[in-house]
Design a protein around this motif. Structure first.
Motif, mmCIF file in Angstrom:
data_model
loop_
_atom_site.group_PDB
_atom_site.id
_atom_site.type_symbol
_atom_site.label_atom_id
_atom_site.label_comp_id
_atom_site.label_asym_id
_atom_site.label_seq_id
_atom_site.Cartn_x
_atom_site.Cartn_y
_atom_site.Cartn_z
ATOM 1 N N TYR A 129 0.968 -1.214 0.051
ATOM 2 C CA TYR A 129 0.079 -0.071 0.035
ATOM 3 C C TYR A 129 0.842 1.239 0.056
ATOM 4 O O TYR A 129 1.296 1.896 1.078
ATOM 5 C CB TYR A 129 -0.868 -0.035 1.172
ATOM 6 C CG TYR A 129 -1.914 -1.037 1.447
ATOM 7 C CD1 TYR A 129 -1.678 -2.209 0.472
ATOM 8 C CD2 TYR A 129 -2.958 -1.230 2.449
ATOM 9 C CE1 TYR A 129 -2.816 -3.132 0.782
ATOM 10 C CE2 TYR A 129 -3.824 -2.120 2.454
ATOM 11 C CZ TYR A 129 -3.746 -3.342 1.622
ATOM 12 O OH TYR A 129 -4.738 -4.228 1.703
ATOM 13 N N TYR B 207 -8.270 5.655 -15.732
ATOM 14 C CA TYR B 207 -7.257 5.894 -14.695
ATOM 15 C C TYR B 207 -6.764 7.475 -14.780
ATOM 16 O O TYR B 207 -6.499 7.957 -15.920
ATOM 17 C CB TYR B 207 -6.239 4.947 -14.916
ATOM 18 C CG TYR B 207 -5.085 5.273 -13.883
ATOM 19 C CD1 TYR B 207 -5.185 5.173 -12.439
ATOM 20 C CD2 TYR B 207 -3.658 5.604 -14.299
ATOM 21 C CE1 TYR B 207 -3.865 5.517 -11.710
ATOM 22 C CE2 TYR B 207 -2.688 5.963 -13.592
ATOM 23 C CZ TYR B 207 -2.940 5.926 -12.142
ATOM 24 O OH TYR B 207 -1.906 6.065 -11.340
ATOM 25 N N ASP C 156 -2.917 3.313 -3.741
ATOM 26 C CA ASP C 156 -2.312 2.880 -4.969
ATOM 27 C C ASP C 156 -0.832 2.088 -4.450
ATOM 28 O O ASP C 156 -0.273 2.028 -3.553
ATOM 29 C CB ASP C 156 -1.343 4.386 -5.583
ATOM 30 C CG ASP C 156 -2.437 5.194 -5.934
ATOM 31 O OD1 ASP C 156 -3.742 5.094 -5.588
ATOM 32 O OD2 ASP C 156 -1.988 5.988 -6.833
ATOM 33 N N SER C 157 -0.704 1.167 -5.377
ATOM 34 C CA SER C 157 0.308 0.437 -5.285
ATOM 35 C C SER C 157 1.347 0.154 -6.529
ATOM 36 O O SER C 157 0.883 0.616 -7.673
ATOM 37 C CB SER C 157 0.180 -1.110 -4.980
ATOM 38 O OG SER C 157 1.272 -2.090 -4.959
ATOM 39 N N VAL D 223 -3.099 -0.210 -13.786
ATOM 40 C CA VAL D 223 -3.644 1.076 -13.994
ATOM 41 C C VAL D 223 -3.693 1.691 -15.549
ATOM 42 O O VAL D 223 -4.382 2.201 -16.102
ATOM 43 C CB VAL D 223 -3.317 2.364 -13.186
ATOM 44 C CG1 VAL D 223 -3.599 1.811 -11.546
ATOM 45 C CG2 VAL D 223 -1.704 2.173 -13.128
ATOM 46 N N THR E 152 -1.925 5.873 0.485
ATOM 47 C CA THR E 152 -3.309 5.488 1.144
ATOM 48 C C THR E 152 -3.730 6.696 1.368
ATOM 49 O O THR E 152 -3.382 7.880 2.171
ATOM 50 C CB THR E 152 -3.159 4.807 2.225
ATOM 51 O OG1 THR E 152 -2.440 3.568 2.082
ATOM 52 C CG2 THR E 152 -4.477 4.157 2.950
ATOM 53 N N ASP F 263 -8.695 5.346 -1.034
ATOM 54 C CA ASP F 263 -8.047 5.008 -2.163
ATOM 55 C C ASP F 263 -6.544 4.493 -1.965
ATOM 56 O O ASP F 263 -5.930 5.100 -1.122
ATOM 57 C CB ASP F 263 -7.880 6.326 -2.857
ATOM 58 C CG ASP F 263 -7.232 6.204 -4.272
ATOM 59 O OD1 ASP F 263 -7.015 5.000 -4.577
ATOM 60 O OD2 ASP F 263 -6.881 7.356 -4.767
ATOM 61 N N THR G 86 3.130 4.208 -9.939
ATOM 62 C CA THR G 86 1.848 3.281 -9.645
ATOM 63 C C THR G 86 1.382 2.253 -10.799
ATOM 64 O O THR G 86 1.169 2.910 -11.703
ATOM 65 C CB THR G 86 0.376 4.350 -9.375
ATOM 66 O OG1 THR G 86 0.888 5.243 -8.187
ATOM 67 C CG2 THR G 86 -0.843 3.551 -8.939
ATOM 68 N N VAL H 151 -9.971 1.092 -4.897
ATOM 69 C CA VAL H 151 -10.824 2.073 -4.167
ATOM 70 C C VAL H 151 -11.980 1.659 -3.751
ATOM 71 O O VAL H 151 -12.721 0.866 -4.382
ATOM 72 C CB VAL H 151 -11.075 3.156 -5.484
ATOM 73 C CG1 VAL H 151 -11.804 4.314 -4.695
ATOM 74 C CG2 VAL H 151 -9.998 3.429 -6.449
ATOM 75 N N GLU I 189 -4.438 0.053 -8.481
ATOM 76 C CA GLU I 189 -5.120 0.813 -7.485
ATOM 77 C C GLU I 189 -6.363 0.020 -6.986
ATOM 78 O O GLU I 189 -7.148 -0.302 -7.730
ATOM 79 C CB GLU I 189 -5.563 2.021 -8.013
ATOM 80 C CG GLU I 189 -5.915 3.210 -7.431
ATOM 81 C CD GLU I 189 -6.412 4.632 -7.928
ATOM 82 O OE1 GLU I 189 -5.676 4.752 -9.044
ATOM 83 O OE2 GLU I 189 -6.670 5.554 -6.945
ATOM 84 N N CYS J 259 -11.270 6.736 -8.921
ATOM 85 C CA CYS J 259 -12.055 7.341 -7.725
ATOM 86 C C CYS J 259 -13.350 7.635 -7.879
ATOM 87 O O CYS J 259 -14.285 7.427 -7.159
ATOM 88 C CB CYS J 259 -11.348 8.563 -7.207
ATOM 89 S SG CYS J 259 -9.623 8.195 -6.538
#
Ligand code: SME
Length: 160
Positions: free
Chosen positions: A38, A94, A122-123, A88, A41, A120, A101, A106, A104, A73
């Motif tokens: 993560y 996106y 993101d990785s 993504v 965040t 939300d 990133t 959400v 993701e 989102c």
């Protein structure tokens, strides 16, 4: 005219809001620290026709206000369901925030059935989130719902 009592009440509202934002920020921090995938965040709250970033852990983003209709989102809000994008770059909806990133997640935060905000995440790792992450973050979203509702209500009263 604003009476002294009304003014005091609005000051107390700000104190509550400050501590709610701090708590949400601590939760974002905790989630990112405990889950190495993560990488970023954040918590967004629905404010009118936008999503407003209220707390986050990770790098600063230019997406502090996202018009509803844009990005993954917004998709989570309009569908009122979790969006788990494993890659993504393959998703034209996106909205890019960070170069690194790759995935993701959400998750809507609901009051009753109504989506009033979201978590939300993101990785930097492709396909980072599995069904267990979805279930886990959905539980956290349920837990933070009363906090997000306080911010949501405040913004409804005082849109800025
Ligand atoms: N990527 C998001 C925008 C927010 S950032 O990830 C922090 C989106 O597609 O809506």
């Amino acid at each position: 005219m604003v009476t002294a009592v009304e003014f005091q009440k609005s000051e107390i509202d700000s104190i509550i809001l400050q501590s709610v934002k701090k708590t949400l920020s601590d939760i974002c921090h905790h989630l990112s620290e405990r889950n190495p995938k993560y990488n970023w965040t954040g918590v967004y709250v629905v404010v009118g026709d936008n999503l407003k970033l209220v707390s986050f852990q990770g790098a600063a983003t230019e997406h502090v206000l996202i018009p509803l209709g844009e990005g993954l989102c917004s998709l989570a809000i309009s569908r009122n369901e979790t969006v788990n994008e494993k890659d993504v770059k393959s998703n034209s909806e996106y909205l890019a925030c960070f170069l690194n990133t790759k995935a993701e997640l959400v998750v809507p935060v609901r009051y009753g059935d109504k989506p009033i905000g979201e978590i939300d995440i993101d990785s930097d790792e492709k396909g980072a989130f599995d069904r267990d992450d979805e279930k886990f973050v959905e539980e956290i979203a349920e837990k933070i719902s009363p906090l997000v509702k306080l911010i949501y209500d405040q913004n409804e009263k005082n849109p800025r």
